[in-house]
Design a protein around this motif. Structure first.
Motif, mmCIF file in Angstrom:
data_model
loop_
_atom_site.group_PDB
_atom_site.id
_atom_site.type_symbol
_atom_site.label_atom_id
_atom_site.label_comp_id
_atom_site.label_asym_id
_atom_site.label_seq_id
_atom_site.Cartn_x
_atom_site.Cartn_y
_atom_site.Cartn_z
ATOM 1 N N GLY A 8 -10.047 -7.087 -0.434
ATOM 2 C CA GLY A 8 -8.930 -8.010 -0.327
ATOM 3 C C GLY A 8 -8.734 -8.894 -1.530
ATOM 4 O O GLY A 8 -7.649 -9.444 -1.739
ATOM 5 N N SER A 36 -4.556 -6.995 -1.150
ATOM 6 C CA SER A 36 -4.688 -7.970 -0.075
ATOM 7 C C SER A 36 -3.678 -7.675 1.041
ATOM 8 O O SER A 36 -2.502 -7.406 0.758
ATOM 9 C CB SER A 36 -4.436 -9.370 -0.656
ATOM 10 O OG SER A 36 -4.168 -10.287 0.377
ATOM 11 N N ALA A 37 -4.149 -7.760 2.282
ATOM 12 C CA ALA A 37 -3.257 -7.495 3.419
ATOM 13 C C ALA A 37 -2.122 -8.513 3.483
ATOM 14 O O ALA A 37 -1.001 -8.185 3.867
ATOM 15 C CB ALA A 37 -4.049 -7.511 4.726
ATOM 16 N N HIS A 38 -2.411 -9.759 3.098
ATOM 17 C CA HIS A 38 -1.372 -10.796 3.209
ATOM 18 C C HIS A 38 -0.671 -11.087 1.882
ATOM 19 O O HIS A 38 0.469 -11.534 1.869
ATOM 20 C CB HIS A 38 -1.954 -12.088 3.827
ATOM 21 C CG HIS A 38 -3.264 -12.503 3.235
ATOM 22 N ND1 HIS A 38 -4.463 -12.001 3.684
ATOM 23 C CD2 HIS A 38 -3.567 -13.354 2.240
ATOM 24 C CE1 HIS A 38 -5.458 -12.542 2.977
ATOM 25 N NE2 HIS A 38 -4.936 -13.359 2.094
ATOM 26 N N PRO A 41 1.266 -7.009 0.993
ATOM 27 C CA PRO A 41 1.445 -6.143 2.172
ATOM 28 C C PRO A 41 2.189 -4.843 1.878
ATOM 29 O O PRO A 41 1.804 -3.785 2.386
ATOM 30 C CB PRO A 41 2.235 -7.035 3.150
ATOM 31 C CG PRO A 41 2.825 -8.116 2.316
ATOM 32 C CD PRO A 41 1.904 -8.332 1.162
ATOM 33 N N LEU A 44 0.026 -2.401 -0.279
ATOM 34 C CA LEU A 44 -1.091 -1.926 0.562
ATOM 35 C C LEU A 44 -0.597 -0.823 1.501
ATOM 36 O O LEU A 44 -1.222 0.237 1.619
ATOM 37 C CB LEU A 44 -1.690 -3.081 1.373
ATOM 38 C CG LEU A 44 -2.778 -2.661 2.377
ATOM 39 C CD1 LEU A 44 -4.034 -2.164 1.650
ATOM 40 C CD2 LEU A 44 -3.124 -3.799 3.329
ATOM 41 N N HIS A 68 -8.125 -9.429 8.111
ATOM 42 C CA HIS A 68 -7.289 -8.436 8.805
ATOM 43 C C HIS A 68 -7.103 -7.149 8.022
ATOM 44 O O HIS A 68 -6.502 -6.203 8.513
ATOM 45 C CB HIS A 68 -5.923 -9.054 9.142
ATOM 46 C CG HIS A 68 -5.467 -10.045 8.122
ATOM 47 N ND1 HIS A 68 -5.541 -11.403 8.327
ATOM 48 C CD2 HIS A 68 -5.010 -9.881 6.869
ATOM 49 C CE1 HIS A 68 -5.117 -12.022 7.233
ATOM 50 N NE2 HIS A 68 -4.798 -11.123 6.348
ATOM 51 N N LEU A 69 -7.630 -7.108 6.767
ATOM 52 C CA LEU A 69 -7.388 -5.941 5.905
ATOM 53 C C LEU A 69 -7.780 -4.608 6.557
ATOM 54 O O LEU A 69 -6.946 -3.684 6.605
ATOM 55 C CB LEU A 69 -8.114 -6.129 4.559
ATOM 56 C CG LEU A 69 -7.973 -4.978 3.565
ATOM 57 C CD1 LEU A 69 -6.547 -4.877 3.024
ATOM 58 C CD2 LEU A 69 -8.934 -5.151 2.390
ATOM 59 N N VAL A 72 -5.307 -3.710 9.386
ATOM 60 C CA VAL A 72 -3.974 -3.352 8.896
ATOM 61 C C VAL A 72 -4.012 -1.951 8.286
ATOM 62 O O VAL A 72 -3.120 -1.128 8.519
ATOM 63 C CB VAL A 72 -3.473 -4.406 7.877
ATOM 64 C CG1 VAL A 72 -2.229 -3.912 7.156
ATOM 65 C CG2 VAL A 72 -3.192 -5.724 8.585
ATOM 66 N N ILE A 73 -5.067 -1.673 7.532
ATOM 67 C CA ILE A 73 -5.206 -0.329 6.944
ATOM 68 C C ILE A 73 -5.241 0.720 8.057
ATOM 69 O O ILE A 73 -4.544 1.743 7.995
ATOM 70 C CB ILE A 73 -6.478 -0.258 6.065
ATOM 71 C CG1 ILE A 73 -6.278 -1.091 4.804
ATOM 72 C CG2 ILE A 73 -6.838 1.187 5.725
ATOM 73 C CD1 ILE A 73 -7.529 -1.267 3.960
ATOM 74 N N TYR A 76 -2.037 1.944 9.464
ATOM 75 C CA TYR A 76 -1.180 2.791 8.634
ATOM 76 C C TYR A 76 -1.728 4.193 8.403
ATOM 77 O O TYR A 76 -1.104 4.985 7.697
ATOM 78 C CB TYR A 76 -0.951 2.132 7.269
ATOM 79 C CG TYR A 76 0.062 1.007 7.295
ATOM 80 C CD1 TYR A 76 1.404 1.271 7.551
ATOM 81 C CD2 TYR A 76 -0.319 -0.304 7.053
ATOM 82 C CE1 TYR A 76 2.333 0.249 7.570
ATOM 83 C CE2 TYR A 76 0.601 -1.334 7.062
ATOM 84 C CZ TYR A 76 1.927 -1.051 7.321
ATOM 85 O OH TYR A 76 2.851 -2.061 7.341
#
Ligand code: RP5
Length: 155
Positions: A8, A36-38, A41, A44, A68-69, A72-73, A76
């Motif tokens: 991240g 980074s997830a945030h 986004p 990623l 949260h990475l 979230v990955i 997807y």
């Protein structure tokens, strides 16, 4: 056969280094990315959506804090995702651990220990070794050496 290691932040580098060092030890090709997830986004999502077509088999994801990475990955991709909770300054990684381990039902993330990047790589190698006798033999050799090292230790 290829593993993606996503973290991240560049500040996760030292914690995540054992993941790529271990993959190198086993001769497994890998790619490192900071996403980074945030903060990133869109990029990623693009990277993870394309991961299977780009030859990746497994994704290792390390993050700290509201980590949260990995989740979230996993949202997807249907590739296996192995999460590494990175030790945070404020809560010593308990926040990272709980964020990653408590994935709601339906989208799994295989969660390692806090700062468990080496085990993340070993888990990736173990999955890749399914149906691969050469890699299985390398894991067995790794465990033999590990065992001998302990048995030869004097204190
Ligand atoms: C997370 O926040 C990262 O994975 C890192 O562990 C933590 C702190 O990031 P920086 O503020 O150092 O970039 O997103």
């Amino acid at each position: 056969m290829k593993v993606a290691i996503i973290m991240g932040s560049a500040s996760d580098k030292d914690v995540m280094a054992p993941a790529w060092e271990t993959l190198e030890e086993f001769g497994i090709p890998f790619e490192k990315k900071v996403l980074s997830a945030h903060r990133n986004p869109g990029p990623l999502a693009d990277y993870v959506r394309a991961a299977r077509d780009n030859g990746f088999d497994i994704i290792i994801a390390g993050a700290g804090g509201a980590a949260h990475l990995p989740g979230v990955i996993a949202a997807y991709t249907t590739l296996p995702v192995i999460g590494v909770p990175v030790k945070s300054k404020a809560l010593n990684g308990l926040d990272s651990l709980l964020s990653i381990v408590q994935m709601p039902s339906g989208i799994p993330v295989a969660t390692m220990a806090i700062d468990g990047a080496k085990n993340a790589a070993l888990m990736a190698v173990t999955i890749l070794a399914l149906g691969n006798p050469t890699l299985t033999e390398r894991i067995e050799e790794f465990r033999r050496k590990q065992s001998e090292k302990i048995l030869n230790t004097t204190i």
